[in-house]
Design a protein around this motif. Structure first.
Motif, PDB file in Angstrom:
ATOM      1  N   THR A   8       0.851  -1.178   0.000  1.00  0.00           N
ATOM      2  CA  THR A   8       0.000   0.000   0.000  1.00  0.00           C
ATOM      3  C   THR A   8       0.891   1.234   0.000  1.00  0.00           C
ATOM      4  O   THR A   8       1.804   1.338   0.815  1.00  0.00           O
ATOM      5  CB  THR A   8      -0.928   0.009   1.226  1.00  0.00           C
ATOM      6  OG1 THR A   8      -1.766  -1.156   1.173  1.00  0.00           O
ATOM      7  CG2 THR A   8      -1.801   1.257   1.249  1.00  0.00           C
ATOM      8  N   VAL A   9       0.647   2.126  -0.941  1.00  0.00           N
ATOM      9  CA  VAL A   9       1.465   3.340  -1.097  1.00  0.00           C
ATOM     10  C   VAL A   9       0.539   4.540  -1.277  1.00  0.00           C
ATOM     11  O   VAL A   9      -0.657   4.397  -1.519  1.00  0.00           O
ATOM     12  CB  VAL A   9       2.409   3.238  -2.320  1.00  0.00           C
ATOM     13  CG1 VAL A   9       3.396   2.094  -2.169  1.00  0.00           C
ATOM     14  CG2 VAL A   9       1.633   3.106  -3.610  1.00  0.00           C
ATOM     15  N   ILE A  10       1.120   5.711  -1.178  1.00  0.00           N
ATOM     16  CA  ILE A  10       0.423   6.940  -1.542  1.00  0.00           C
ATOM     17  C   ILE A  10       1.075   7.443  -2.821  1.00  0.00           C
ATOM     18  O   ILE A  10       2.274   7.709  -2.845  1.00  0.00           O
ATOM     19  CB  ILE A  10       0.507   7.995  -0.430  1.00  0.00           C
ATOM     20  CG1 ILE A  10      -0.188   7.486   0.833  1.00  0.00           C
ATOM     21  CG2 ILE A  10      -0.111   9.315  -0.906  1.00  0.00           C
ATOM     22  CD1 ILE A  10      -0.043   8.380   2.038  1.00  0.00           C
ATOM     23  N   LEU A  11       0.289   7.502  -3.883  1.00  0.00           N
ATOM     24  CA  LEU A  11       0.776   8.002  -5.170  1.00  0.00           C
ATOM     25  C   LEU A  11       0.318   9.438  -5.340  1.00  0.00           C
ATOM     26  O   LEU A  11      -0.828   9.778  -5.041  1.00  0.00           O
ATOM     27  CB  LEU A  11       0.201   7.200  -6.333  1.00  0.00           C
ATOM     28  CG  LEU A  11       0.737   5.810  -6.575  1.00  0.00           C
ATOM     29  CD1 LEU A  11       0.059   5.223  -7.814  1.00  0.00           C
ATOM     30  CD2 LEU A  11       2.225   5.802  -6.732  1.00  0.00           C
ATOM     31  N   ARG A  12       1.225  10.264  -5.799  1.00  0.00           N
ATOM     32  CA  ARG A  12       0.879  11.635  -6.172  1.00  0.00           C
ATOM     33  C   ARG A  12       1.127  11.734  -7.667  1.00  0.00           C
ATOM     34  O   ARG A  12       2.214  11.430  -8.139  1.00  0.00           O
ATOM     35  CB  ARG A  12       1.708  12.624  -5.380  1.00  0.00           C
ATOM     36  CG  ARG A  12       1.379  12.521  -3.886  1.00  0.00           C
ATOM     37  CD  ARG A  12       2.159  13.471  -3.068  1.00  0.00           C
ATOM     38  NE  ARG A  12       1.556  14.799  -3.269  1.00  0.00           N
ATOM     39  CZ  ARG A  12       2.088  15.914  -2.795  1.00  0.00           C
ATOM     40  NH1 ARG A  12       3.214  15.888  -2.117  1.00  0.00           N
ATOM     41  NH2 ARG A  12       1.495  17.060  -3.005  1.00  0.00           N
ATOM     42  N   GLN A  21      -3.845  12.749  -5.081  1.00  0.00           N
ATOM     43  CA  GLN A  21      -3.114  11.971  -4.081  1.00  0.00           C
ATOM     44  C   GLN A  21      -4.000  10.785  -3.750  1.00  0.00           C
ATOM     45  O   GLN A  21      -5.153  10.948  -3.355  1.00  0.00           O
ATOM     46  CB  GLN A  21      -2.841  12.807  -2.834  1.00  0.00           C
ATOM     47  CG  GLN A  21      -2.055  12.054  -1.789  1.00  0.00           C
ATOM     48  CD  GLN A  21      -1.578  12.960  -0.683  1.00  0.00           C
ATOM     49  OE1 GLN A  21      -0.851  13.905  -0.934  1.00  0.00           O
ATOM     50  NE2 GLN A  21      -1.992  12.671   0.523  1.00  0.00           N
ATOM     51  N   LEU A  22      -3.475   9.569  -3.925  1.00  0.00           N
ATOM     52  CA  LEU A  22      -4.278   8.360  -3.812  1.00  0.00           C
ATOM     53  C   LEU A  22      -3.557   7.318  -2.965  1.00  0.00           C
ATOM     54  O   LEU A  22      -2.420   6.950  -3.270  1.00  0.00           O
ATOM     55  CB  LEU A  22      -4.531   7.792  -5.219  1.00  0.00           C
ATOM     56  CG  LEU A  22      -5.286   6.488  -5.335  1.00  0.00           C
ATOM     57  CD1 LEU A  22      -6.730   6.672  -4.893  1.00  0.00           C
ATOM     58  CD2 LEU A  22      -5.224   5.977  -6.758  1.00  0.00           C
ATOM     59  N   LYS A  23      -4.216   6.844  -1.927  1.00  0.00           N
ATOM     60  CA  LYS A  23      -3.687   5.733  -1.140  1.00  0.00           C
ATOM     61  C   LYS A  23      -4.248   4.468  -1.765  1.00  0.00           C
ATOM     62  O   LYS A  23      -5.474   4.278  -1.838  1.00  0.00           O
ATOM     63  CB  LYS A  23      -4.116   5.849   0.321  1.00  0.00           C
ATOM     64  CG  LYS A  23      -3.504   4.781   1.199  1.00  0.00           C
ATOM     65  CD  LYS A  23      -3.832   5.008   2.656  1.00  0.00           C
ATOM     66  CE  LYS A  23      -3.148   3.965   3.514  1.00  0.00           C
ATOM     67  NZ  LYS A  23      -3.470   4.176   4.941  1.00  0.00           N
ATOM     68  N   CYS A  24      -3.351   3.609  -2.259  1.00  0.00           N
ATOM     69  CA  CYS A  24      -3.786   2.449  -3.025  1.00  0.00           C
ATOM     70  C   CYS A  24      -2.757   1.326  -2.913  1.00  0.00           C
ATOM     71  O   CYS A  24      -1.683   1.502  -2.364  1.00  0.00           O
ATOM     72  CB  CYS A  24      -3.962   2.831  -4.489  1.00  0.00           C
ATOM     73  SG  CYS A  24      -2.455   3.504  -5.220  1.00  0.00           S
ATOM     74  N   GLN A  25      -3.110   0.171  -3.467  1.00  0.00           N
ATOM     75  CA  GLN A  25      -2.192  -0.960  -3.512  1.00  0.00           C
ATOM     76  C   GLN A  25      -1.691  -1.130  -4.939  1.00  0.00           C
ATOM     77  O   GLN A  25      -2.485  -1.141  -5.884  1.00  0.00           O
ATOM     78  CB  GLN A  25      -2.870  -2.248  -3.064  1.00  0.00           C
ATOM     79  CG  GLN A  25      -1.919  -3.430  -3.055  1.00  0.00           C
ATOM     80  CD  GLN A  25      -2.511  -4.641  -2.374  1.00  0.00           C
ATOM     81  OE1 GLN A  25      -3.367  -4.519  -1.527  1.00  0.00           O
ATOM     82  NE2 GLN A  25      -2.040  -5.809  -2.754  1.00  0.00           N
ATOM     83  N   ILE A  37      -0.713  -0.351 -12.553  1.00  0.00           N
ATOM     84  CA  ILE A  37      -2.072  -0.776 -12.242  1.00  0.00           C
ATOM     85  C   ILE A  37      -2.186  -0.845 -10.726  1.00  0.00           C
ATOM     86  O   ILE A  37      -1.387  -1.521 -10.071  1.00  0.00           O
ATOM     87  CB  ILE A  37      -2.413  -2.138 -12.884  1.00  0.00           C
ATOM     88  CG1 ILE A  37      -2.434  -2.018 -14.424  1.00  0.00           C
ATOM     89  CG2 ILE A  37      -3.769  -2.627 -12.424  1.00  0.00           C
ATOM     90  CD1 ILE A  37      -1.137  -2.134 -15.087  1.00  0.00           C
ATOM     91  N   VAL A  38      -3.148  -0.094 -10.175  1.00  0.00           N
ATOM     92  CA  VAL A  38      -3.336  -0.029  -8.735  1.00  0.00           C
ATOM     93  C   VAL A  38      -4.793  -0.339  -8.400  1.00  0.00           C
ATOM     94  O   VAL A  38      -5.669  -0.238  -9.254  1.00  0.00           O
ATOM     95  CB  VAL A  38      -2.952   1.355  -8.166  1.00  0.00           C
ATOM     96  CG1 VAL A  38      -1.493   1.676  -8.447  1.00  0.00           C
ATOM     97  CG2 VAL A  38      -3.846   2.453  -8.701  1.00  0.00           C
ATOM     98  N   SER A  39      -5.027  -0.702  -7.133  1.00  0.00           N
ATOM     99  CA  SER A  39      -6.401  -0.933  -6.695  1.00  0.00           C
ATOM    100  C   SER A  39      -6.660  -0.167  -5.413  1.00  0.00           C
ATOM    101  O   SER A  39      -5.767   0.028  -4.589  1.00  0.00           O
ATOM    102  CB  SER A  39      -6.665  -2.422  -6.487  1.00  0.00           C
ATOM    103  OG  SER A  39      -5.860  -2.930  -5.449  1.00  0.00           O
ATOM    104  N   LYS A  40      -7.884   0.268  -5.299  1.00  0.00           N
ATOM    105  CA  LYS A  40      -8.364   0.929  -4.091  1.00  0.00           C
ATOM    106  C   LYS A  40      -9.750   0.368  -3.847  1.00  0.00           C
ATOM    107  O   LYS A  40     -10.664   0.617  -4.635  1.00  0.00           O
ATOM    108  CB  LYS A  40      -8.407   2.438  -4.260  1.00  0.00           C
ATOM    109  CG  LYS A  40      -8.899   3.144  -3.017  1.00  0.00           C
ATOM    110  CD  LYS A  40      -8.832   4.636  -3.159  1.00  0.00           C
ATOM    111  CE  LYS A  40      -9.517   5.296  -1.996  1.00  0.00           C
ATOM    112  NZ  LYS A  40      -8.606   5.706  -0.971  1.00  0.00           N
TER     113      LYS A  40
END
Length: 56
Positions: A8-12, A21-25, A37-40
């Motif tokens: 799990t990361v925070i992408l900007r 700003q998205l907290k996702c896997q 490719i990320v999921s939330k």
């Protein structure tokens, strides 16, 4: 970034001129298409490498 797969990361990143700003896997990194490719929760998103400017 590759070591973040499954984490799990925070992408900007930039999306249509807006900062997101998205907290996702991180699910997968596709070098051929230059996409991450990320999921939330139940949502899956494709984000272009060139739009990502920070990973926390």
């Amino acid at each position: 970034m590759r070591r973040s797969i499954g984490e799990t990361v925070i992408l900007r990143y930039w999306n249509e001129g807006f900062e997101v700003q998205l907290k996702c896997q991180v699910e997968y990194i596709d070098n051929r298409t230059q996409m991450v490719i990320v999921s939330k929760q139940a949502e899956v998103l494709n984000i272009e490498f060139r739009n990502i400017y920070e990973t926390l």
